[in-house]
Scaffold this motif. Structure first.
Motif, mmCIF file in Angstrom:
data_model
loop_
_atom_site.group_PDB
_atom_site.id
_atom_site.type_symbol
_atom_site.label_atom_id
_atom_site.label_comp_id
_atom_site.label_asym_id
_atom_site.label_seq_id
_atom_site.Cartn_x
_atom_site.Cartn_y
_atom_site.Cartn_z
ATOM 1 N N ILE A 104 56.270 11.539 52.191
ATOM 2 C CA ILE A 104 56.503 12.658 53.111
ATOM 3 C C ILE A 104 55.855 12.378 54.461
ATOM 4 C CG2 ILE A 104 55.865 15.075 53.570
ATOM 5 C CD1 ILE A 104 56.286 15.536 50.502
ATOM 6 N N TRP A 105 54.655 11.804 54.446
ATOM 7 C CA TRP A 105 53.918 11.571 55.684
ATOM 8 C C TRP A 105 54.311 10.280 56.386
ATOM 9 C CZ3 TRP A 105 48.510 13.374 53.619
ATOM 10 C CH2 TRP A 105 48.516 14.764 53.517
ATOM 11 N N GLY A 106 55.234 9.499 55.791
ATOM 12 C CA GLY A 106 55.760 8.378 56.556
ATOM 13 C C GLY A 106 55.724 7.001 55.941
ATOM 14 N N ALA A 107 55.245 6.855 54.723
ATOM 15 C CA ALA A 107 55.297 5.534 54.087
ATOM 16 C C ALA A 107 56.747 5.241 53.704
ATOM 17 C CB ALA A 107 54.405 5.482 52.844
ATOM 18 N N GLU A 108 57.196 4.056 54.042
ATOM 19 C CA GLU A 108 58.573 3.683 53.715
ATOM 20 C C GLU A 108 58.752 3.452 52.220
ATOM 21 O OE1 GLU A 108 60.359 0.721 56.234
ATOM 22 O OE2 GLU A 108 58.999 1.291 57.853
ATOM 23 N N ARG A 109 57.697 2.987 51.607
ATOM 24 C CA ARG A 109 57.740 2.709 50.174
ATOM 25 C C ARG A 109 56.314 2.735 49.636
ATOM 26 N NH1 ARG A 109 60.713 -2.333 47.185
ATOM 27 N NH2 ARG A 109 60.171 -1.680 45.095
ATOM 28 N N VAL A 110 56.167 3.161 48.386
ATOM 29 C CA VAL A 110 54.859 3.173 47.733
ATOM 30 C C VAL A 110 54.945 2.262 46.511
ATOM 31 C CG1 VAL A 110 53.084 4.566 46.622
ATOM 32 C CG2 VAL A 110 54.425 5.532 48.517
ATOM 33 N N PHE A 111 53.999 1.341 46.421
ATOM 34 C CA PHE A 111 53.929 0.412 45.298
ATOM 35 C C PHE A 111 52.820 0.863 44.359
ATOM 36 C CE2 PHE A 111 55.702 -1.862 48.866
ATOM 37 C CZ PHE A 111 56.769 -2.529 48.293
ATOM 38 N N LEU A 112 53.134 0.926 43.066
ATOM 39 C CA LEU A 112 52.139 1.324 42.074
ATOM 40 C C LEU A 112 51.439 0.084 41.540
ATOM 41 C CD1 LEU A 112 54.126 4.071 40.139
ATOM 42 C CD2 LEU A 112 52.577 4.325 42.093
ATOM 43 N N LYS A 113 50.109 0.070 41.661
ATOM 44 C CA LYS A 113 49.309 -1.062 41.202
ATOM 45 C C LYS A 113 49.227 -1.072 39.685
ATOM 46 C CE LYS A 113 46.077 -0.903 45.088
ATOM 47 N NZ LYS A 113 44.673 -0.642 45.412
ATOM 48 N N PRO A 114 49.207 -2.217 39.084
ATOM 49 C CA PRO A 114 49.453 -3.522 39.702
ATOM 50 C C PRO A 114 50.956 -3.714 39.902
ATOM 51 C CG PRO A 114 49.081 -3.809 37.355
ATOM 52 C CD PRO A 114 48.925 -2.331 37.651
ATOM 53 N N PHE A 115 51.327 -4.395 40.965
ATOM 54 C CA PHE A 115 52.740 -4.631 41.243
ATOM 55 C C PHE A 115 52.954 -6.105 41.559
ATOM 56 C CE2 PHE A 115 50.729 -3.368 45.214
ATOM 57 C CZ PHE A 115 51.175 -4.321 46.126
ATOM 58 N N ASP A 116 54.183 -6.523 41.409
ATOM 59 C CA ASP A 116 54.568 -7.892 41.712
ATOM 60 C C ASP A 116 54.624 -8.033 43.232
ATOM 61 O OD1 ASP A 116 55.903 -10.307 42.171
ATOM 62 O OD2 ASP A 116 57.339 -9.991 40.552
ATOM 63 N N GLU A 117 53.811 -8.913 43.779
ATOM 64 C CA GLU A 117 53.725 -9.058 45.231
ATOM 65 C C GLU A 117 55.044 -9.487 45.868
ATOM 66 O OE1 GLU A 117 50.406 -11.655 45.048
ATOM 67 O OE2 GLU A 117 48.966 -10.000 45.095
ATOM 68 N N THR A 118 55.943 -10.073 45.079
ATOM 69 C CA THR A 118 57.245 -10.442 45.643
ATOM 70 C C THR A 118 58.047 -9.198 46.040
ATOM 71 O OG1 THR A 118 58.297 -10.605 43.465
ATOM 72 C CG2 THR A 118 57.376 -12.633 44.394
ATOM 73 N N LEU A 119 57.793 -8.065 45.379
ATOM 74 C CA LEU A 119 58.459 -6.818 45.767
ATOM 75 C C LEU A 119 58.025 -6.385 47.166
ATOM 76 C CD1 LEU A 119 58.126 -4.839 42.416
ATOM 77 C CD2 LEU A 119 60.171 -5.989 43.306
ATOM 78 N N LEU A 120 56.744 -6.520 47.459
ATOM 79 C CA LEU A 120 56.218 -6.197 48.791
ATOM 80 C C LEU A 120 56.771 -7.171 49.820
ATOM 81 C CD1 LEU A 120 54.374 -4.710 50.769
ATOM 82 C CD2 LEU A 120 52.497 -6.183 49.976
ATOM 83 N N ILE A 121 56.785 -8.438 49.489
ATOM 84 C CA ILE A 121 57.305 -9.456 50.417
ATOM 85 C C ILE A 121 58.768 -9.166 50.747
ATOM 86 C CG2 ILE A 121 57.918 -11.909 50.588
ATOM 87 C CD1 ILE A 121 55.253 -12.386 48.924
ATOM 88 N N THR A 122 59.549 -8.829 49.747
ATOM 89 C CA THR A 122 60.954 -8.493 49.965
ATOM 90 C C THR A 122 61.084 -7.263 50.870
ATOM 91 O OG1 THR A 122 61.613 -9.463 47.863
ATOM 92 C CG2 THR A 122 63.116 -7.843 48.835
#
Length: 129
Positions: A104-122
């Motif tokens: 709501i406040w402006g994050a384009e996406r939220v990743f739940l830890k632990p997450f695969d860093e390739t998802l963030l890179i993509t």
């Protein structure tokens, strides 16, 4: 995305846990991004004041200035900055509530830890396109 665009893309990684912060920073650098790390929201604001960053990846639960407050402030002060959040849960609200507020406040996406860093890179590569 061409390699030169990725290399010129500057990302600020913010997390109060050294291992998480450095793991993400190194993964981004290995993927060709220029990644810088900050240990809390106040240090992040100090670095962002100098300009030059294209994106921020911030933890939601941190001391001094938490990620939710940081996201809200960045949306008001640096509207062109791409903002992504990450969380493993926290003391004041559920993961679902924190995720909803971050979006709501402006994050384009939220990743739940632990997450695969390739998802963030993509996600960062798509944001850059």
């Amino acid at each position: 995305m061409d390699e030169a665009k990725v290399r010129s893309y500057r990302v600020l990684v913010i997390d109060d846990v050294l291992g998480v912060r450095e793991s993400i920073r190194i993964a981004l650098q290995d993927a060709g991004f220029h990644a810088v790390a900050a240990e809390n929201g106040q240090r992040a604001l100090d670095l962002l004041a100098g300009g030059g960053f294209d994106a921020v990846v911030t933890d939601i639960w941190m001391p001094e200035i938490d990620g939710l407050s940081l996201i809200k402030r960045l949306r008001n002060e640096q509207s062109g900055l791409r903002v992504f959040a990450m969380t493993g849960g926290g003391p004041r609200m559920t993961i679902e509530t924190a995720t909803a507020l971050a979006e709501i406040w402006g994050a384009e996406r939220v990743f739940l830890k632990p997450f695969d860093e390739t998802l963030l890179i993509t996600a960062l590569k798509e944001a850059r396109s």
